[in-house]
Design an enzyme around this catalytic site. Structure first.
Site, mmCIF file in Angstrom:
data_model
loop_
_atom_site.group_PDB
_atom_site.id
_atom_site.type_symbol
_atom_site.label_atom_id
_atom_site.label_comp_id
_atom_site.label_asym_id
_atom_site.label_seq_id
_atom_site.Cartn_x
_atom_site.Cartn_y
_atom_site.Cartn_z
ATOM 1 N N CYS A 126 7.954 18.541 -13.493
ATOM 2 C CA CYS A 126 6.946 18.950 -14.479
ATOM 3 C C CYS A 126 5.930 19.963 -13.952
ATOM 4 O O CYS A 126 4.986 20.317 -14.667
ATOM 5 C CB CYS A 126 6.230 17.714 -15.037
ATOM 6 N N SER A 148 -6.660 -7.416 10.016
ATOM 7 C CA SER A 148 -8.031 -7.943 9.983
ATOM 8 C C SER A 148 -8.252 -8.700 8.676
ATOM 9 O O SER A 148 -9.231 -9.432 8.542
ATOM 10 C CB SER A 148 -9.041 -6.805 10.135
ATOM 11 N N HIS A 161 0.807 -1.233 0.000
ATOM 12 C CA HIS A 161 0.000 0.000 0.000
ATOM 13 C C HIS A 161 0.835 1.277 0.000
ATOM 14 O O HIS A 161 0.335 2.335 0.347
ATOM 15 C CB HIS A 161 -0.977 -0.015 1.192
HETATM 16 C C1 BJW Z 1 -2.931 -6.628 16.752
HETATM 17 C C2 BJW Z 1 -2.416 -5.879 17.778
HETATM 18 C C3 BJW Z 1 -1.181 -6.272 18.273
HETATM 19 C C4 BJW Z 1 -4.258 -4.974 17.252
HETATM 20 N N1 BJW Z 1 -0.580 -7.340 17.741
HETATM 21 N N2 BJW Z 1 -2.321 -7.675 16.242
HETATM 22 C C5 BJW Z 1 -12.614 -7.942 -3.717
HETATM 23 C C6 BJW Z 1 -13.708 -8.084 -2.901
HETATM 24 C C7 BJW Z 1 -14.260 -6.973 -2.267
HETATM 25 C C8 BJW Z 1 -13.717 -5.693 -2.429
HETATM 26 C C9 BJW Z 1 -12.623 -5.572 -3.229
HETATM 27 C C10 BJW Z 1 -12.088 -6.668 -3.862
HETATM 28 N N3 BJW Z 1 -11.005 -6.251 -4.564
HETATM 29 C C11 BJW Z 1 -10.851 -4.924 -4.380
HETATM 30 C C12 BJW Z 1 -11.840 -4.465 -3.579
HETATM 31 C C13 BJW Z 1 -12.014 -3.049 -3.142
HETATM 32 C C14 BJW Z 1 -11.107 -2.658 -2.001
HETATM 33 C C15 BJW Z 1 -11.405 -3.584 -0.811
HETATM 34 O O1 BJW Z 1 -10.699 -4.515 -0.505
HETATM 35 N N4 BJW Z 1 -12.449 -3.292 -0.063
HETATM 36 C C16 BJW Z 1 -12.819 -4.106 1.100
HETATM 37 C C17 BJW Z 1 -12.647 -3.277 2.376
HETATM 38 C C18 BJW Z 1 -14.207 -4.614 0.926
HETATM 39 N N5 BJW Z 1 -9.704 -2.751 -2.387
HETATM 40 C C19 BJW Z 1 -9.085 -1.777 -3.062
HETATM 41 O O2 BJW Z 1 -9.669 -0.776 -3.415
HETATM 42 C C20 BJW Z 1 -7.621 -1.994 -3.381
HETATM 43 N N6 BJW Z 1 -7.363 -1.761 -4.751
HETATM 44 C C21 BJW Z 1 -7.698 -2.624 -5.698
HETATM 45 O O3 BJW Z 1 -8.220 -3.675 -5.444
HETATM 46 O O4 BJW Z 1 -7.325 -2.233 -6.969
HETATM 47 C C22 BJW Z 1 -7.965 -2.871 -8.071
HETATM 48 C C23 BJW Z 1 -9.144 -2.011 -8.438
HETATM 49 C C24 BJW Z 1 -8.950 -0.700 -8.772
HETATM 50 C C25 BJW Z 1 -10.036 0.075 -9.163
HETATM 51 C C26 BJW Z 1 -11.320 -0.467 -9.144
HETATM 52 C C27 BJW Z 1 -11.499 -1.798 -8.759
HETATM 53 C C28 BJW Z 1 -10.390 -2.587 -8.421
HETATM 54 C C29 BJW Z 1 -6.744 -0.981 -2.659
HETATM 55 C C30 BJW Z 1 -6.851 -1.115 -1.193
HETATM 56 C C31 BJW Z 1 -5.965 -0.055 -0.519
HETATM 57 C C32 BJW Z 1 -6.295 0.034 0.956
HETATM 58 N N7 BJW Z 1 -5.587 1.086 1.530
HETATM 59 C C33 BJW Z 1 -5.645 1.314 2.971
HETATM 60 C C34 BJW Z 1 -5.362 2.806 3.205
HETATM 61 C C35 BJW Z 1 -3.895 3.121 2.895
HETATM 62 C C36 BJW Z 1 -3.574 4.530 3.126
HETATM 63 C C37 BJW Z 1 -3.853 4.922 4.552
HETATM 64 O O5 BJW Z 1 -3.170 4.427 5.463
HETATM 65 O O6 BJW Z 1 -4.733 5.753 4.758
HETATM 66 O O7 BJW Z 1 -4.699 0.498 3.629
HETATM 67 S S1 BJW Z 1 -7.175 0.825 3.728
HETATM 68 C C38 BJW Z 1 -6.476 0.314 5.240
HETATM 69 O O8 BJW Z 1 -6.806 -1.090 5.443
HETATM 70 C C39 BJW Z 1 -4.962 0.398 5.041
HETATM 71 C C40 BJW Z 1 -4.515 -0.945 5.555
HETATM 72 O O9 BJW Z 1 -3.264 -1.300 4.966
HETATM 73 C C41 BJW Z 1 -5.637 -1.867 5.192
HETATM 74 C C42 BJW Z 1 -5.682 -3.135 5.985
HETATM 75 O O10 BJW Z 1 -5.927 -2.885 7.351
HETATM 76 P P1 BJW Z 1 -5.191 -3.758 8.442
HETATM 77 O O11 BJW Z 1 -3.749 -3.563 8.345
HETATM 78 O O12 BJW Z 1 -5.690 -5.132 8.393
HETATM 79 O O13 BJW Z 1 -5.653 -3.016 9.796
HETATM 80 P P2 BJW Z 1 -6.988 -3.212 10.674
HETATM 81 O O14 BJW Z 1 -7.100 -2.020 11.538
HETATM 82 O O15 BJW Z 1 -8.143 -3.563 9.828
HETATM 83 O O16 BJW Z 1 -6.661 -4.496 11.570
HETATM 84 C C43 BJW Z 1 -5.715 -4.470 12.605
HETATM 85 C C44 BJW Z 1 -5.653 -5.847 13.227
HETATM 86 O O17 BJW Z 1 -4.593 -5.873 14.162
HETATM 87 C C45 BJW Z 1 -6.936 -6.248 14.000
HETATM 88 O O18 BJW Z 1 -7.319 -7.537 13.596
HETATM 89 C C46 BJW Z 1 -6.483 -6.231 15.465
HETATM 90 O O19 BJW Z 1 -7.130 -7.223 16.252
HETATM 91 C C47 BJW Z 1 -5.018 -6.534 15.317
HETATM 92 N N8 BJW Z 1 -4.183 -6.041 16.411
HETATM 93 N N9 BJW Z 1 -3.324 -4.849 18.070
HETATM 94 C C48 BJW Z 1 -1.204 -8.024 16.736
HETATM 95 N N10 BJW Z 1 -0.614 -5.597 19.290
HETATM 96 ZN ZN ZN Z 2 6.008 15.531 -12.430
#
Ligand code: BJW
Ligand code: ZN
Length: 241
Positions: free
Chosen positions: A150, A189, A120
């Site tokens: 640019c 998650s 990401h």
């Molecule tokens: C602990 C702890 C401790 C706590 N020790 N653990 C297929 C099906 C459905 C939807 C889609 C699909 N394909 C694509 C999509 C759409 C979308 C998507 O997935 N949506 C779903 C939510 C439904 N995906 C996209 O849009 C992606 N692009 C894409 O697919 O491109 C192709 C395309 C393009 C155009 C049109 C169509 C397709 C891009 C996704 C980019 C996500 N970006 C983010 C934001 C980044 C910038 C920012 O930081 O603001 O990335 S979203 C956010 O979630 C961030 C994270 O990397 C990501 C994942 O979250 P993560 O890391 O899992 O965090 P949490 O908070 O959810 O979980 C934390 C966990 O830690 C918990 O479980 C706690 O219990 C645990 N924890 N303390 C260990 N101490």
């Molecule tokens: Zn440029």
């Protein structure tokens, strides 16, 4: 907590290991997660799904920069924790070790991990919307930076909802997931695609799936083993195995 014998055995004999990390691994460094106890991270009344989106970049890039400036400021105070450090040590241990992260905070690299697949992007980089020029962000003033090549607008070099992942990053990660013996899902998650597809890819190819998370996640049911605890407590337990 004790590492179960079956996992001790797998960890000692594994040749290829792949790890997918998420926001949870940085939680003990003081970085907020996105989804806690069923509610989404909110900034200025907006859920992160709204502000961290392709639509927001098109409609209000200034606001998007403000959101990321705010988060970079928080990150300045954050240091890698024992979970990051344990994973940095794993890179010396296996024939092939692949660290894939959804995090943009750079803490794996700060901890010493050399090769990190950042699905990401990275919050410490800006990218020109027009020519693709990449600049490290060292000292940034408020507002939208302008490209020195640019003169077009620059944006944070991160992947927002509705945007494509960096070319090659997902393919490399999927290839390593297919080939590994042991796959760890740490602090995520695992609801955001395509990253969330990697554990399934690994499992289909016969890898042993281990989750490290204090809470259950949708992927828990597909894991061979779940270690319920904080990454910073659990991962150092592997050091002497
Ligand atoms: C602990 C702890 C401790 C706590 N020790 N653990 C297929 C099906 C459905 C939807 C889609 C699909 N394909 C694509 C999509 C759409 C979308 C998507 O997935 N949506 C779903 C939510 C439904 N995906 C996209 O849009 C992606 N692009 C894409 O697919 O491109 C192709 C395309 C393009 C155009 C049109 C169509 C397709 C891009 C996704 C980019 C996500 N970006 C983010 C934001 C980044 C910038 C920012 O930081 O603001 O990335 S979203 C956010 O979630 C961030 C994270 O990397 C990501 C994942 O979250 P993560 O890391 O899992 O965090 P949490 O908070 O959810 O979980 C934390 C966990 O830690 C918990 O479980 C706690 O219990 C645990 N924890 N303390 C260990 N101490
Ligand atoms: Zn440029």
């Amino acid at each position: 907590m004790e590492i179960p014998d079956i996992l001790k055995e797998k960890f000692s004999s594994a040749r290829r290991v792949c790890v997918l990390t998420g926001a949870g691994i940085s939680a003990e460094s003081g970085v907020p997660t996105f989804r806690s106890s069923g509610s989404a991270l909110v900034w200025k009344g907006m859920p992160f799904t709204e502000i961290s989106s392709a639509r927001m970049v098109r409609e209000d890039l200034g606001e998007v920069w403000e959101w990321f400036d705010y988060r970079r400021n928080l990150l300045k105070e954050c240091k890698p924790n024992p979970g990051h450090l344990a994973l940095a040590a794993w890179q010396e241990r296996f024939d092939e070790f692949t660290l894939v992260t959804q995090n943009i905070d750079n803490l794996h690299r700060t901890a010493g991990s050399r090769e990190v697949i950042e699905l990401h992007g990275n919050i410490w980089r800006a990218r020109c919307e027009s020519c693709g020029r990449l600049d490290d962000i060292v000292e940034k003033e408020s507002g939208v930076p302008i490209c020195r090549s640019c003169s077009e607008r620059m944006r944070p070099d991160v992947v927002l909802f509705g945007e494509m992942l960096p070319v090659g990053a997902f393919d490399t990660a999927a290839d390593r997931a297919t080939k590994c013996d042991l796959f760890f899902i740490i602090g995520t998650s695992a609801v955001v695609y395509p990253a969330a597809a990697l554990p399934e890819t690994a499992a289909r190819s016969g890898a042993f799936l281990v989750e490290v998370n204090p809470e259950e996640a949708p992927l828990t049911q597909y894991c061979d083993l779940s270690l319920r605890g904080n990454a910073g407590d659990v991962l150092p337990l592997f050091t002497d195995l």
